[in-house]
Every structure is written in structure tokens, then in C-alpha cells.
Design an enzyme around this catalytic site. Structure first.
Site, mmCIF file in Angstrom:
data_model
loop_
_atom_site.group_PDB
_atom_site.id
_atom_site.type_symbol
_atom_site.label_atom_id
_atom_site.label_comp_id
_atom_site.label_asym_id
_atom_site.label_seq_id
_atom_site.Cartn_x
_atom_site.Cartn_y
_atom_site.Cartn_z
ATOM 1 N N LYS A 195 -2.559 -44.980 -8.611
ATOM 2 C CA LYS A 195 -2.328 -46.351 -8.145
ATOM 3 C C LYS A 195 -0.939 -46.467 -7.518
ATOM 4 O O LYS A 195 -0.778 -46.996 -6.435
ATOM 5 C CB LYS A 195 -2.492 -47.313 -9.333
ATOM 6 C CG LYS A 195 -2.230 -48.749 -8.988
ATOM 7 C CD LYS A 195 -2.492 -49.683 -10.155
ATOM 8 C CE LYS A 195 -1.979 -51.081 -9.800
ATOM 9 N NZ LYS A 195 -2.174 -52.052 -10.859
ATOM 10 N N GLY A 253 -4.778 -50.080 -13.570
ATOM 11 C CA GLY A 253 -5.135 -48.664 -13.586
ATOM 12 C C GLY A 253 -6.358 -48.367 -14.447
ATOM 13 O O GLY A 253 -7.283 -47.665 -14.044
ATOM 14 N N HIS A 370 -20.456 -33.488 -38.596
ATOM 15 C CA HIS A 370 -20.101 -32.226 -39.246
ATOM 16 C C HIS A 370 -18.591 -32.009 -39.260
ATOM 17 O O HIS A 370 -18.126 -30.876 -39.429
ATOM 18 C CB HIS A 370 -20.812 -31.067 -38.544
ATOM 19 C CG HIS A 370 -22.305 -31.212 -38.634
ATOM 20 N ND1 HIS A 370 -23.024 -30.721 -39.699
ATOM 21 C CD2 HIS A 370 -23.192 -31.857 -37.837
ATOM 22 C CE1 HIS A 370 -24.303 -31.026 -39.531
ATOM 23 N NE2 HIS A 370 -24.437 -31.720 -38.411
ATOM 24 N N LYS A 499 8.690 -42.341 -20.407
ATOM 25 C CA LYS A 499 8.828 -41.813 -19.038
ATOM 26 C C LYS A 499 10.310 -41.693 -18.670
ATOM 27 O O LYS A 499 10.754 -40.695 -18.111
ATOM 28 C CB LYS A 499 8.147 -42.749 -18.030
ATOM 29 C CG LYS A 499 6.637 -42.724 -18.046
ATOM 30 C CD LYS A 499 6.093 -43.619 -16.925
ATOM 31 C CE LYS A 499 4.615 -43.859 -17.080
ATOM 32 N NZ LYS A 499 4.052 -44.829 -16.147
HETATM 33 O O1 F6P Z 1 1.697 -44.640 -17.769
HETATM 34 C C1 F6P Z 1 0.552 -45.413 -17.908
HETATM 35 C C2 F6P Z 1 -0.121 -45.614 -16.585
HETATM 36 O O2 F6P Z 1 0.617 -46.468 -15.800
HETATM 37 C C3 F6P Z 1 -1.540 -46.128 -16.772
HETATM 38 O O3 F6P Z 1 -1.589 -47.479 -16.949
HETATM 39 C C4 F6P Z 1 -2.180 -45.631 -15.532
HETATM 40 O O4 F6P Z 1 -3.585 -45.659 -15.608
HETATM 41 C C5 F6P Z 1 -1.609 -44.244 -15.443
HETATM 42 O O5 F6P Z 1 -0.281 -44.383 -15.890
HETATM 43 C C6 F6P Z 1 -1.632 -43.609 -14.092
HETATM 44 O O6 F6P Z 1 -0.929 -44.369 -13.153
HETATM 45 P P1 F6P Z 1 -1.108 -44.117 -11.612
HETATM 46 O O7 F6P Z 1 -2.533 -44.378 -11.275
HETATM 47 O O8 F6P Z 1 -0.167 -45.070 -10.948
HETATM 48 O O9 F6P Z 1 -0.746 -42.689 -11.339
#
Ligand code: F6P
Length: 532
Positions: A195, A253, A370, A499
């Protein structure tokens, strides 16, 4: 209302679920239908009074307003000042939806058309790699840009008639190395799904895939596709405009599978099956918008969840699909539920009063039986279980497998509810010829307390439409839970700190110079890594 529910729970704690079946209509009155799906929550300790108080809780919330707001494009994701419109991606009839005074539907339908044209070209071989028709598609993404298409591609594998689809997400080089090893770069299409187009895992894997392809393919960018909201960044990667499929920031996302992020799925199952998947979701949207709360499946699924987590204090929830092809559903739902409702503050930025959403986990049955079902049946904590199963499989010649699968699924919810008493356990042990003090000692191991709640979602068959139905059901369930808990289900600030710290640690690991800014434990770990 929460207090009323808590005091109801105190009164009924320990009551046998089986006693509720004195009402001979309970099985049907505590079940509901949406289209072809049946949701049975009769094997919980919810009675008519509790259900009505749970529904009062919904009435006292901003549910009706927020539901209208979501579907009509109001900016309900307040902390990011965004609309929440994944439902627009499956609005195949194209009725008007406005964001900031602009009808968004023409663009959505145009992008869907472009995805369809491109998918057909890949599937028919009209679009080729340097070495000819594409044999393998690799989707590089993480989180919502991976879990949705990976889950759905496996779920719908009986419908695959396009090139094989693969998914790389982890920054661990093992993932991309192990995946690419088997492919011919000249016949591989790489989809970079992100995204934001900034996610470090995805960008690093994309660069590695690009370098791998550049070794033999003269114009590697021509075998790359980008799926993103960040048009500026995708262009900078060198991918030409006709292979860039964009979407807007009002698609979260973890809710993005229905649009461009679903391209790998569309290539695998074909545009018609993909549209059937969207239509399935759309019909759940209609159900969610129109059914009375008590007959509304996402609403009741959410309220059962709130009852178990916030009221009964059962803080984890097992999702147990009995379709092997739903093996990725628990991981998908972990992101959907835990990234949406795993939050300590409410809409007003204050501490949430009744705790955040539950821990979600699970594995397909019968494998889980299991492995961890031991704890579910006899552990000291209660884990509400959500069983999912199809009445029919896709392998008619293996019908006896499916009968056994169904028998196992139904047996588990039965066992959880009924349990096994000490007297029955004693008889079992005595039948083995054991007597005296040893009998008492052994018998206790064979007791199942029972009275453990579960729900069952049963549907005819896992078709594209049915999968769309089920995924939309869970999306709306998360929405309702968020509303009742007054949580913003659509941001994810909790992923940021890790991050940031990872970015700060990367140079430390390269140089080995951990500063006093690092805590002693981390310094010690860096020292160990550097010593290897
Ligand atoms: O770090 C979490 C997040 O932002 C999620 O919400 C998202 O689905 C994922 O990272 C990937 O983000 P992107 O599609 O911007 O790479």
C-alpha cells in the site's frame, strides 16, 4: 450495560450449557442464517436474557450511525482522517459512493477492468516474459499485502487454472531464496504489493527479486507489477504505468484483498471467479446492512465474542477451520482482529474500559486435534472455539474423508460441551481391570469438565462466492466489536515503534558499535551476534 452483563455472568457462571437445551427450540433459536451459511451459537452459555442485554449494548453504541458512515464514505478512521471503504471495492453494481464530494466508483470499476485485462493477458499467454508465457507469479508483500491473497489463493486452489501463485513476505532471505530457486526468471512475473511502497521487508525482497531477474532478463522491470496507493514511488521503481494498479488510502491494508492487492488471486482463479468472490462479499455487506441485529450474522458473531472476552474473561479465541485449504485463515484473522482491535485506548484517546480485542489463534482441524486440543479440553483456562466447516468437499471421489472430517468437527464441539463425568471415567478405567486407589488416581485423568463454549459456522462448499461471504462476515464482525468497545479498528499505531527501533538497530548491527543509548540486554545480544 457491561456491568449488567458482568452480573449476569456471575449468576450463571458454572451453569451447564446442556441445561439450556431444556428449551427444545434452542438449537434453532440460537442459530441464524445468512444466505447459505448457518451460524450456531447454541453451544455457549448465552441465554435469551444475556442475548437481549448484549443487543442492548449494541443499541447503546454508535453502531447504526457508524455503519452508515462506513458504507457512505465518512471519515470514521479518525486518527488517520480517512474513510473506510473496502466495501466499495466489491460494489459491483457501482452505486454512487462519494469521498470528499467525488464519486469514487468509476475509478474503482476502471481499475477492476484493468486488472481483468492484465490477468487475462497473463493467463492466455498474450503477455509474456522474455522466455514466453508466464508459468509462475510471485507476490511480494507483507501483512495485508500478503495474508489476504495468500489465504484466498490456498482456499480456492480447486479453482486455479492460471499460472502457479507464490507468496514471499518475510525479510528473512530464506523466504525469497527458497521461493525463487525453483523458477525460470524468464517466465516469472513478480508482483510488488505494498500500500505504502515503503515497507522495508517488501522493498528489500523486491530489490532482491529484481537483481535475480536482471541476471538473465534484459528488461526485468517489464516482468514487474506494482500494487500500491503511492503512484510516485511505484514509478520510481521503474515499472511502467500499464502494470501499476493503484488504490486509495481509504482501503486499509488488512482490508485490501478485494482490489488490486487481489491481483495474484485473480490471475490464479480467473476474473470470473474473482468477481464471484467479490459478489459473495457484497451479499454479506447487504445482509449486514439490512438484517435485524438478532438475525445479523456479523453482529451476533461480534456479540458472542464480546461476551466471551470482555464479560467472561476468556481472553483468547481459537479459530478452527475444518477445511485444510483454510489453513491460512487463522493467520489472516490474526491480523484482521488483532491489528484492528488490539488497542489500549478508545476513540477519545482514553484507556479502554473493558480491555481490547482477544488473542486469536488456531490451526485447521483435524491436525489441531492431535496437537493443542488437549489444552482446549482439559487445560485450566477456557478457550472459546470457533469451528468452521463445509458440508461438502471438492473431492467427490473422497467422500468418506469428508464424512470423517465432519464427524470430527461435530464431535469436538460436542465433547467440549458435554465433557465426561468422574463416574463414566471410573467405569472406563475399571474396564481396563484397574481397581482400588489406582482407579481413583487414573480416573481423574479421564475426566472432561465440559461446559466449554464453542460456535460452529457451517456452509455448503468453499466456493469463491462463499469465501467472499465468510471473509466479509469476519471484517464486519471486527467492525462491530470495535464499535461496541469504542475502538478505532482502522489504524495500527502499535506497529510503529518496532519499525523505528529496527531502523536504528540496522547500522548498529553492521558496525557492531552499540551505543549507551541501547539497553544492556540489547547491547549484549548485539555483542553475541557480532561474535558469530
Ligand atoms: O506494519 C503493519 C502494516 O502497515 C499493515 O497494516 C500492512 O498490512 C502491512 O504493514 C504492509 O503494509 P504495506 O502494504 O504498506 O507494505
Amino acid at each position: 450495560m457491561f456491568e449488567a452483563l458482568k452480573s449476569q455472568f456471575k449468576k450463571i457462571d458454572g451453569r451447564k450449557i446442556t441445561s439450556l437445551f431444556a428449551d427444545e427450540n434452542r438449537a434453532t433459536e440460537f442459530s441464524l442464517r445468512s444466505g447459505d451459511i448457518l451460524f450456531d451459537y447454541s453451544k455457549t452459555n448465552i441465554d435469551a436474557k444475556t442475548r437481549s442485554t448484549l443487543l442492548d449494548l449494541l443499541e447503546a453504541s454508535s453502531f447504526y450511525q457508524k455503519r452508515t458512515d462506513m458504507f457512505s464514505g465518512a471519515k470514521i478512521n479518525q486518527t488517520e482522517n480517512r474513510a473506510v471503504l473496502h466495501t466499495a471495492l466489491r460494489n459491483l453494481d457501482g452505486h454512487l459512493i462519494h469521498v470528499d464530494g467525488h464519486d469514487i466508483m468509476p475509478e474503482i470499476l476502471a481499475t477492476l477492468g484493468a486488472m481483468q485485462t492484465f490477468s487475462e493477458a497473463v493467463r492466455t499467454g498474450a503477455y509474456t516474459g522474455q522466455g514466453g508465457a508466464i508459468t509462475d507469479v510471485v507476490n511480494i508483500g507483507i501483512g495485508g499485502s500478503d495474508l489476504g491473497p495468500a489465504m484466498a489463493a490456498l482456499a480456492l486452489s480447486p479453482y486455479h487454472d492460471g499460472p502457479a501463485c507464490h507468496f514471499v513476505s518475510n525479510i528473512d532471505g530464506a523466504h525469497i531464496a527458497d521461493t525463487l530457486r525453483a523458477f525460470n526468471p524468464e517466465k516469472t512475473l513478480v508482483i510488488v504489493a505494498s500500500k505504502t511502497f515503503t515497507t522495508i521487508e517488501t522493498m528489500t525482497n523486491a530489490k532482491t527479486a529484481f537483481d535475480w531477474m536482471a541476471k538473465t532478463v534484459q528488461d526485468p522491470a517489464s516482468q514487474f507489477v506494482a500494487l500500491s496507493t503511492a503512484a510516485d514511488k511505484t514509478a520510481a521503481f521503474g515499472i511502467s504505468a500499464e502494470r501499476i494498479f493503484g488504490f486509495a488510502d481509504w482501503v486499509g491494508g488488512r482490508y485490501s484483498l478485494w482490489g488490486p492487492i487481489g491481483l495474484s488471486l485473480m490471475i490464479a482463479i480467473g476474473p470470473n471467479n474473482f468477481k464471484a468472490f467479490l459478489r459473495g462479499a457484497q451479499s454479506m455487506d447487504q445482509h449486514f446492512l439490512t438484517a435485524n441485529p438478532q438475525d445479523n450474522m456479523p453482529v451476533m458473531l461480534a456479540l458472542v465474542g464480546v461476551w466471551h472476552n470482555q464479560i467472561c474473561g476468556y481472553h483468547t479465541r481459537a479459530v478452527l477451520p475444518y477445511d485444510q485449504r483454510l489453513a491460512h485463515l487463522p493467520a489472516y484473522l490474526q491480523q484482521l482482529e488483532m491489528e484492528s482491535n488490539g488497542k489500549r485506548v478508545n476513540m477519545e484517546g482514553e484507556d479502554v474500559s473493558y480491555g481490547s480485542g482477544p488473542v486469536v489463534w488456531g490451526e485447521p482441524g483435524t491436525n489441531g486435534q492431535h496437537a493443542f486440543y488437549q489444552l482446549i479440553h482439559q487445560g485450566t483456562q477456557i478457550v472459546p472455539c470457533e469451528f468452521l466447516v463445509a458440508a461438502k468437499g471438492h473431492e467427490p471421489n473422497l467422500g468418506h474423508h469428508h464424512t470423517l472430517l465432519l464427524a470430527n468437527c461435530l464431535a469436538q464441539s460436542q465433547a467440549l460441551m458435554l465433557g465426561r463425568s468422574l463416574s463414566v471415567a471410573r467405569a472406563i478405567v475399571a474396564a481396563k481391570g484397574i481397581s482400588g486407589p489406582k482407579l481413583d488416581q487414573q480416573a481423574n485423568h479421564h475426566v472432561f469438565e465440559g461446559n466449554r463454549p464453542s460456535t460452529t459456522l457451517i456452509y455448503p462448499k468453499l466456493t469463491p462466492g462463499m469465501l467472499g461471504n465468510i471473509i466479509a462476515l469476519y471484517e464486519h464482525r471486527v467492525f462491530v466489536e470495535g464499535i461496541v468497545l469504542n475502538i478505532n479498528s482502522f489504524d495500527q499505531w502499535g506497529v510503529e515503534l518496532g519499525k523505528e527501533l529496527a531502523s536504528a538497530l540496522e547500522p548498529v548491527l553492521k558496525s557492531g558499535e552499540a551505543s549507551q543509548d541501547q539497553d544492556p540486554s540489547t547491547r549484549n545480544l548485539v555483542k553475541f551476534i557480532r561474535a558469530q
